[in-house]
Design a protein around this motif. Structure first.
Motif, PDB file in Angstrom:
ATOM      1  N   PHE A 193       1.052  -6.997  13.618  1.00 44.88           N
ATOM      2  CA  PHE A 193       0.920  -8.397  13.062  1.00 44.88           C
ATOM      3  C   PHE A 193      -0.621  -8.741  13.293  1.00 44.88           C
ATOM      4  O   PHE A 193      -1.358  -8.488  14.286  1.00 44.88           O
ATOM      5  CB  PHE A 193       1.480  -9.339  13.876  1.00 44.88           C
ATOM      6  N   ILE A 236       1.781  -7.697   7.933  1.00 40.73           N
ATOM      7  CA  ILE A 236       2.646  -7.058   8.642  1.00 40.73           C
ATOM      8  C   ILE A 236       2.879  -5.680   8.371  1.00 40.73           C
ATOM      9  O   ILE A 236       3.131  -5.159   7.447  1.00 40.73           O
ATOM     10  CB  ILE A 236       4.147  -7.692   8.631  1.00 40.73           C
ATOM     11  N   LEU A 238       6.088  -2.891  14.987  1.00 43.04           N
ATOM     12  CA  LEU A 238       5.617  -3.870  13.918  1.00 43.04           C
ATOM     13  C   LEU A 238       4.040  -4.395  14.636  1.00 43.04           C
ATOM     14  O   LEU A 238       4.022  -4.987  15.630  1.00 43.04           O
ATOM     15  CB  LEU A 238       6.384  -4.991  13.778  1.00 43.04           C
ATOM     16  N   TYR A 245       6.048 -13.867   0.522  1.00 47.26           N
ATOM     17  CA  TYR A 245       5.856 -12.501   0.969  1.00 47.26           C
ATOM     18  C   TYR A 245       5.922 -11.395   0.077  1.00 47.26           C
ATOM     19  O   TYR A 245       6.552 -11.467  -1.105  1.00 47.26           O
ATOM     20  CB  TYR A 245       6.581 -11.999   2.171  1.00 47.26           C
ATOM     21  N   GLU A 283       6.000 -14.269  14.549  1.00 49.22           N
ATOM     22  CA  GLU A 283       5.917 -12.908  14.707  1.00 49.22           C
ATOM     23  C   GLU A 283       7.338 -12.494  15.768  1.00 49.22           C
ATOM     24  O   GLU A 283       7.941 -11.791  15.295  1.00 49.22           O
ATOM     25  CB  GLU A 283       4.661 -12.605  15.864  1.00 49.22           C
ATOM     26  N   GLN A 331       3.547  -1.897   4.585  1.00 51.33           N
ATOM     27  CA  GLN A 331       2.849  -3.160   4.760  1.00 51.33           C
ATOM     28  C   GLN A 331       3.251  -4.262   3.936  1.00 51.33           C
ATOM     29  O   GLN A 331       3.404  -3.980   2.853  1.00 51.33           O
ATOM     30  CB  GLN A 331       1.343  -3.039   4.649  1.00 51.33           C
ATOM     31  N   LYS A 339      10.118  -9.918  14.291  1.00 47.93           N
ATOM     32  CA  LYS A 339      10.359  -9.084  15.325  1.00 47.93           C
ATOM     33  C   LYS A 339      11.844  -8.573  15.495  1.00 47.93           C
ATOM     34  O   LYS A 339      12.540  -8.053  15.582  1.00 47.93           O
ATOM     35  CB  LYS A 339       9.545  -9.092  16.480  1.00 47.93           C
TER      36      LYS A 339
END
Length: 95
Positions: free
Chosen positions: A90, A9, A88, A45, A69, A52, A73
């Motif tokens: 992806f 991302i 953003l 994550y 996604e 990023q 968002k």
């Protein structure tokens, strides 16, 4: 069958460039908070670079990419109303 997705991302401006230095920390923090609130506890994550993040999403088939996604968002843009200059991006890679 086991599915997983690796997701990169990236934060960019509307022209596809990295965010200006003066806003990077703030916007990266907003993205981190958005990831925290929109991913499941089994998802992982990490911040990959200044603009990023990498996420590993187990049990996510390729057809679920748009759901993931959209969730991220929605969480991100709800924190930044009126910031259409921030995008953003992806990139999904099935594992």
């Amino acid at each position: 069958r086991f599915y997983a997705q690796l997701v990169l991302i990236s934060l960019s401006d509307q022209y596809g460039y990295f965010i200006e230095l003066r806003e990077r920390d703030f916007l990266a923090g907003q993205l981190k908070d958005s990831l925290k609130s929109s991913l499941r506890s089994s998802d992982i994550y990490i911040q990959y670079s200044c603009c990023q993040f990498l996420a590993v999403i187990p049990d996510a088939a390729p057809e679920h990419a748009s759901l993931v996604e959209n969730r991220i968002k929605e969480a991100f843009y709800s924190r930044l109303p009126g910031r259409s200059d921030i995008v953003l991006i992806f990139s999904f890679l099935p594992l």
